[in-house]
Design a protein around this motif. Structure first.
Motif, PDB file in Angstrom:
ATOM      1  N   ALA A 131       0.841  -1.195   0.000  1.00 26.52           N
ATOM      2  CA  ALA A 131       0.000   0.000   0.000  1.00 26.52           C
ATOM      3  C   ALA A 131       0.877   1.246   0.000  1.00 26.52           C
ATOM      4  O   ALA A 131       0.675   2.178  -0.793  1.00 26.52           O
ATOM      5  N   VAL A 179       2.315   1.745  -3.479  1.00 27.16           N
ATOM      6  CA  VAL A 179       1.447   2.256  -4.556  1.00 27.16           C
ATOM      7  C   VAL A 179       1.024   3.697  -4.307  1.00 27.16           C
ATOM      8  O   VAL A 179       0.871   4.482  -5.239  1.00 27.16           O
ATOM      9  N   PHE A 180       0.865   4.075  -3.021  1.00 26.70           N
ATOM     10  CA  PHE A 180       0.526   5.485  -2.761  1.00 26.70           C
ATOM     11  C   PHE A 180       1.677   6.385  -3.185  1.00 26.70           C
ATOM     12  O   PHE A 180       1.490   7.428  -3.816  1.00 26.70           O
ATOM     13  N   ALA A 216       1.804   6.927  -6.898  1.00 22.76           N
ATOM     14  CA  ALA A 216       0.746   7.688  -7.575  1.00 22.76           C
ATOM     15  C   ALA A 216       1.273   9.075  -7.934  1.00 22.76           C
ATOM     16  O   ALA A 216       1.868   9.760  -7.114  1.00 22.76           O
ATOM     17  N   GLY A 261      -4.812   9.062  -9.862  1.00 22.80           N
ATOM     18  CA  GLY A 261      -3.950   7.881  -9.668  1.00 22.80           C
ATOM     19  C   GLY A 261      -3.981   7.419  -8.223  1.00 22.80           C
ATOM     20  O   GLY A 261      -3.994   6.221  -7.924  1.00 22.80           O
ATOM     21  N   LEU A 262      -4.010   8.394  -7.297  1.00 22.99           N
ATOM     22  CA  LEU A 262      -4.025   8.060  -5.880  1.00 22.99           C
ATOM     23  C   LEU A 262      -5.354   7.395  -5.492  1.00 22.99           C
ATOM     24  O   LEU A 262      -5.388   6.438  -4.715  1.00 22.99           O
ATOM     25  N   GLN A 286      -7.185   5.647  -7.412  1.00 24.09           N
ATOM     26  CA  GLN A 286      -7.137   4.287  -7.943  1.00 24.09           C
ATOM     27  C   GLN A 286      -6.332   3.376  -7.005  1.00 24.09           C
ATOM     28  O   GLN A 286      -6.754   2.247  -6.682  1.00 24.09           O
ATOM     29  N   ALA A 287      -5.200   3.901  -6.537  1.00 20.09           N
ATOM     30  CA  ALA A 287      -4.365   3.127  -5.625  1.00 20.09           C
ATOM     31  C   ALA A 287      -5.116   2.816  -4.330  1.00 20.09           C
ATOM     32  O   ALA A 287      -5.062   1.702  -3.806  1.00 20.09           O
ATOM     33  N   LYS A 288      -5.866   3.834  -3.854  1.00 17.71           N
ATOM     34  CA  LYS A 288      -6.658   3.648  -2.638  1.00 17.71           C
ATOM     35  C   LYS A 288      -7.668   2.501  -2.829  1.00 17.71           C
ATOM     36  O   LYS A 288      -7.817   1.626  -1.966  1.00 17.71           O
ATOM     37  N   SER A 325      -7.431  -0.006  -4.781  1.00 16.88           N
ATOM     38  CA  SER A 325      -6.792  -1.323  -4.867  1.00 16.88           C
ATOM     39  C   SER A 325      -6.410  -1.875  -3.498  1.00 16.88           C
ATOM     40  O   SER A 325      -6.147  -3.054  -3.343  1.00 16.88           O
ATOM     41  N   ILE A 326      -6.390  -0.993  -2.466  1.00 11.90           N
ATOM     42  CA  ILE A 326      -6.054  -1.452  -1.115  1.00 11.90           C
ATOM     43  C   ILE A 326      -7.303  -1.529  -0.238  1.00 11.90           C
ATOM     44  O   ILE A 326      -7.604  -2.547   0.383  1.00 11.90           O
ATOM     45  N   LEU A 344      -1.850   7.499   3.078  1.00 13.88           N
ATOM     46  CA  LEU A 344      -2.737   7.967   2.020  1.00 13.88           C
ATOM     47  C   LEU A 344      -2.987   9.480   2.145  1.00 13.88           C
ATOM     48  O   LEU A 344      -2.875  10.244   1.183  1.00 13.88           O
TER      49      LEU A 344
END
Ligand code: DAH
Length: 334
Positions: free
Chosen positions: A14, A17-18, A21, A26-27, A29-31, A33-34, A74
């Motif tokens: 996590a 990926v944050f 971003a 993008g962030l 989207q990353a959020k 995915s977690i 995040l």
């Protein structure tokens, strides 16, 4: 406890990926995915139910700690990306010249007034001042203007609705009296100021306009001093081709009284021969009496110029109202 190991991996993933971003979408989207419904962290939560009962408290605690850490990462990445989004997309060129602020400049009436004052200062005159709201004594009585004089006509004067019948001064001559009441002779002053008359505005009149008053009191002062002084000042302010003409006139506070006519190339171009530009004369003995000066000892002269008139001649302006409209297209020309 393979679930704990997996949690560690999810958390590390996590944070990665944050950090990776590059913008707010993008962030998000990353959020997802977690922490989203199908996210990796959410999947771990769902596995809690399958754990043996005695393992659940420890796992629950670990999940909570990890969640706080993930949400903190995040939020801080979001803050970074928000700042980035607010910055200009194009790089700023710091070598570009700054934006200039428009500079104000002096009003043409101020320019002319300053020039006249400068010319008089060279001759030893000081600048004096007086109130725009006056009383009848300073504006009229002490200037030897009888109560039935046309200048006292309520047609010409604005009165203020207040006790003592104050008025808006109709000329700067009132300041002659104020100065002489306060100071003993000799006197050499000029007085620029605003004056008021009940006139309808047209190309050559305005209910408020400006004058410059002069007063010179000493022993043995003559009309020759007056003419020489006024001529020197007009040459300096309006140029060397200036011609002046002194005509007999009447003012209650001077004897003899004269009106000054003016001409130069511009006046002739306007199709006129002479233009009235000022009143003047030798201070009336009664005026000296009124302020306690001995007219046997002291003599003097005085004048009053209209500043707008002079400015119009200097700049070739044919409508006096332009001075008061504050149109920058007019004002920026001076
Ligand atoms: N006060 C006169 C006016 O308003 C001008 C004037 C005339 C002033 C003669 C003077 C003077 O000092 O002596 O028109």
């Amino acid at each position: 406890m393979s679930l704990l190991i997996e949690l560690e991996a999810v958390k590390t993933g996590a944070l990665a990926v944050f950090a990776a971003a590059q913008d707010l979408p993008g962030l998000d989207q990353a959020k997802g995915s977690i922490l989203g419904a199908e996210g990796r962290f959410t999947a771990l939560l769902k596995q809690m139910g399958a754990l043996p009962k005695e393992d659940r408290p420890a796992m629950g605690k670990a999940l909570n700690v990890a969640k706080v850490e993930i949400e903190g990462a995040l939020a801080s990445r979001r803050a970074e990306l928000e700042i980035k989004a607010a910055l200009p997309k194009e790089p700023t060129d710091f070598t570009l010249p700054g934006r200039r602020r428009g500079l104000g400049r002096l009003h043409p009436l101020t320019l002319v007034t300053d020039d006249i004052i400068r010319a008089f200062r060279k001759l030893g005159f000081a600048v004096a001042d007086g109130p725009e709201i006056e009383d009848e004594r300073h504006c009229f009585d002490a200037l030897n203007t009888p109560a039935d004089h046309p200048a006292r006509d309520s047609q010409d004067t604005f009165f203020v609705d207040a006790p003592g019948r104050p008025l808006l001064r109709t000329h700067t001559s009132s300041v002659q009296i104020r100065v002489m009441e306060k100071m003993p002779p000799p006197i050499r002053i000029v007085v620029p100021g605003r004056v008021f008359r009940r006139d309808n505005a047209d190309a050559t009149h305005n209910p408020t306009f400006h004058q410059i008053e002069g007063l010179y009191v000493d022993r043995g002062v003559t009309v020759g001093d007056l003419k020489g002084t006024v001529e020197a000042v007009f040459r300096e302010v309006l140029g060397n081709d200036v011609k002046l003409r002194f005509r007999p006139h009447y003012f209650s506070y001077t004897e003899p009284s004269l009106e000054i006519d003016f001409t130069n190339a511009l006046v002739r171009k306007l199709g006129k021969e002479w233009l009235e530009i000022a009143g003047c004369g030798m201070v009336h003995p009664q005026v000296f009496e009124n302020v306690g000066y001995d007219p046997e000892v002291w003599s003097g002269w005085a004048f009053g110029f209209g500043i707008e008139r002079i400015a119009m001649l200097r700049y070739g302006i044919t409508d006096i109202r332009l001075f008061y409209e504050n149109d920058v297209r007019f004002l920026r020309q001076f």
